[in-house]
Design a protein around this motif. Structure first.
Motif, short mmCIF file in Angstrom:
data_model
loop_
_atom_site.label_atom_id
_atom_site.label_comp_id
_atom_site.label_asym_id
_atom_site.label_seq_id
_atom_site.Cartn_x
_atom_site.Cartn_y
_atom_site.Cartn_z
N SER A 191 0.82 -1.22 0.00
CA SER A 191 0.00 0.00 0.00
C SER A 191 0.85 1.26 0.00
N SER A 192 2.13 1.11 0.38
CA SER A 192 3.05 2.25 0.37
C SER A 192 3.81 2.36 -0.95
N GLY A 193 3.47 1.50 -1.91
CA GLY A 193 4.06 1.60 -3.23
C GLY A 193 5.23 0.68 -3.50
N ARG A 194 5.55 -0.20 -2.57
CA ARG A 194 6.67 -1.12 -2.78
C ARG A 194 6.25 -2.30 -3.65
N ASP A 195 7.22 -2.85 -4.37
CA ASP A 195 6.89 -3.98 -5.24
C ASP A 195 6.73 -5.24 -4.41
N PRO A 196 6.15 -6.31 -4.99
CA PRO A 196 5.87 -7.52 -4.22
C PRO A 196 7.09 -8.10 -3.51
N GLU A 197 8.21 -8.23 -4.21
CA GLU A 197 9.39 -8.82 -3.58
C GLU A 197 9.91 -7.96 -2.43
N GLU A 198 9.96 -6.67 -2.66
CA GLU A 198 10.42 -5.76 -1.61
C GLU A 198 9.49 -5.80 -0.40
N SER A 199 8.22 -6.05 -0.64
CA SER A 199 7.23 -6.04 0.43
C SER A 199 7.32 -7.24 1.35
N VAL A 200 7.94 -8.31 0.89
CA VAL A 200 8.06 -9.50 1.75
C VAL A 200 9.50 -9.73 2.21
N ARG A 201 10.49 -9.20 1.48
CA ARG A 201 11.88 -9.55 1.73
C ARG A 201 12.38 -9.16 3.12
N ALA A 202 12.13 -7.91 3.53
CA ALA A 202 12.66 -7.45 4.81
C ALA A 202 12.05 -8.21 5.99
N TRP A 203 10.75 -8.44 5.92
CA TRP A 203 10.06 -9.21 6.97
C TRP A 203 10.63 -10.62 7.06
N SER A 205 13.54 -11.74 5.94
CA SER A 205 14.95 -11.72 6.35
C SER A 205 15.08 -11.48 7.85
N TYR A 206 14.25 -10.59 8.39
CA TYR A 206 14.37 -10.26 9.80
C TYR A 206 14.12 -11.48 10.68
N TYR A 207 12.99 -12.14 10.47
CA TYR A 207 12.67 -13.28 11.34
C TYR A 207 13.53 -14.50 11.03
N GLY A 208 13.99 -14.60 9.79
CA GLY A 208 14.93 -15.67 9.46
C GLY A 208 16.24 -15.51 10.21
N ARG A 209 16.60 -14.29 10.54
CA ARG A 209 17.80 -14.03 11.33
C ARG A 209 17.50 -14.09 12.83
N ALA A 210 16.38 -13.51 13.24
CA ALA A 210 16.09 -13.35 14.67
C ALA A 210 15.82 -14.68 15.37
N LEU A 211 15.03 -15.55 14.76
CA LEU A 211 14.64 -16.79 15.44
C LEU A 211 15.84 -17.65 15.84
N PRO A 212 16.76 -17.95 14.92
CA PRO A 212 17.91 -18.79 15.33
C PRO A 212 18.87 -18.08 16.28
N LEU A 213 19.05 -16.77 16.11
CA LEU A 213 19.96 -16.04 17.00
C LEU A 213 19.45 -16.08 18.44
N LEU A 214 18.18 -15.80 18.62
CA LEU A 214 17.63 -15.79 19.97
C LEU A 214 17.63 -17.19 20.57
N GLU A 215 17.31 -18.18 19.76
CA GLU A 215 17.27 -19.55 20.28
C GLU A 215 18.66 -20.04 20.68
N ARG A 216 19.66 -19.65 19.93
CA ARG A 216 21.03 -20.11 20.21
C ARG A 216 21.67 -19.40 21.37
N HIS A 217 21.38 -18.09 21.53
CA HIS A 217 22.19 -17.29 22.44
C HIS A 217 21.46 -16.69 23.63
N VAL A 218 20.15 -16.87 23.70
CA VAL A 218 19.40 -16.31 24.81
C VAL A 218 18.52 -17.42 25.41
#
Length: 310
Positions: A191-203, A205-218
């Motif tokens: 709705s903010s004008g981003r293309d489909p790939e851009e609209s899903v990529r950051a979300w 990438s973030y949780y793909g990084r966050a989930l294993p980091l938190l599980e491993r180190h916290v």
């Protein structure tokens, strides 16, 4: 003093969560504190409505930080973790060379993520981040002292910073991972004008990084995962769970976002409109067209399922 560090991808409810918990009389909302220097330089407002450099509450914090080299006129001298702005940019600071240095540090940290847990001390964080972690704790302590609070809430969202802070201060720091149905995030970004790939990529990438980091180190007792949808649909129950996690008694005042004045840095415009209250946004259920939904499910469906969404 205790710290709750809120992690989430953009548009997943971190500002709302920060405000919600900041309604507790013994807690306070900082917003995205890594943007403090930028906000001062470009003349942004505190969520109380005053310019951040003129807010009396923040001025009391600045005075306490002076002995550590903080200055309103030269705020970048008080080093905090890298934060790249996309809307209001301090172009004198966020230069090509700055962005190149940020990419280099992020690449180092990404490689460090792959190092076995026991070997991580052999691969230290970059010196700039080491200084940032020291200064972040100084900032928390200055805020807690100046504003007379027991819990400081930081929604800076950087999961690597959160992990490093916890490992250095395991008795003080707790981490909250806020998630949101990726279909809602996708619609918001589209709705903010981003293309489909851009609209899903950051979300993704973030949780793909966050989930294993938190599980491993916290350890489990120092981290909590909570859905934005749970906070927005049943704030009382979510508030009771959150307060139990950070050792506070739930207070009715948390249910009214306009019940207290907060002093938040950066974050979305919600911080300036507490009178809107807490409301669940699931427009994706009726507004996301079949072709868009199909695209999202192809790219983000597995992660959505991993986060507990069906």
């Amino acid at each position: 003093m205790n710290v709750l560090y809120v992690c989430s991808a953009a548009r997943c409810g971190s500002t709302l969560t920060d405000m919600f918990l900041g309604g507790h009389p013994r807690a306070t909302s900082l917003g995205e504190s890594n943007f403090l220097a930028k906000a001062l330089r470009v003349g942004e407002k505190c969520s109380c409505g005053a310019l951040l450099r003129e807010c009396e509450h923040w001025q009391a914090v600045y005075r306490r930080l002076e002995r550590w080299g903080f200055s309103i006129e030269q705020p970048y001298g008080f080093r905090l973790w890298d934060a790249v702005a996309w809307t209001y940019i301090d172009k004198a600071h966020q230069t090509k060379s700055f962005l190149a240095a940020v990419r280099l540090r992020k690449s180092w940290m990404a490689a460090r993520d792959l190092v076995p847990t026991g070997a991580r001390p052999l691969v230290p964080v970059p010196p700039a981040y080491r200084d940032a972690l020291t200064n972040k704790m100084r900032l928390y302590e200055a805020v807690a002292d100046a504003w007379d609070k027991d819990v400081v809430i930081d929604s800076s969202k950087n999961v690597r910073e959160a992990v490093e802070l916890y490992q250095r201060h395991p008795k003080t720091v707790r981490i909250l991972l806020v998630t949101r149905d990726g279909r809602g995030v996708y619609l918001s970004r589209r709705s903010s004008g981003r293309d489909p790939e851009e609209s899903v990529r950051a979300w993704l990438s973030y949780y793909g990084r966050a989930l294993p980091l938190l599980e491993r180190h916290v350890p489990p007792e120092a981290r909590m995962q909570l859905k934005y949808e749970d906070i927005a649909s049943d704030p009382r129950r979510a508030g009771e769970r959150l307060c139990d996690f950070i050792s506070l008694d739930f207070q009715e005042s948390m249910l009214r976002l306009d019940g207290v004045t907060r002093h938040m840095v950066n974050g979305n415009a919600t911080r300036f409109a507490p009178n809107k209250g807490i409301a669940l946004d699931e427009r994706w259920r009726k507004d996301l067209q079949p072709a868009e939904l199909s695209y999202f499910n192809g790219r983000g469906g597995p992660m959505n399922a991993a986060l507990g969404y069906r």
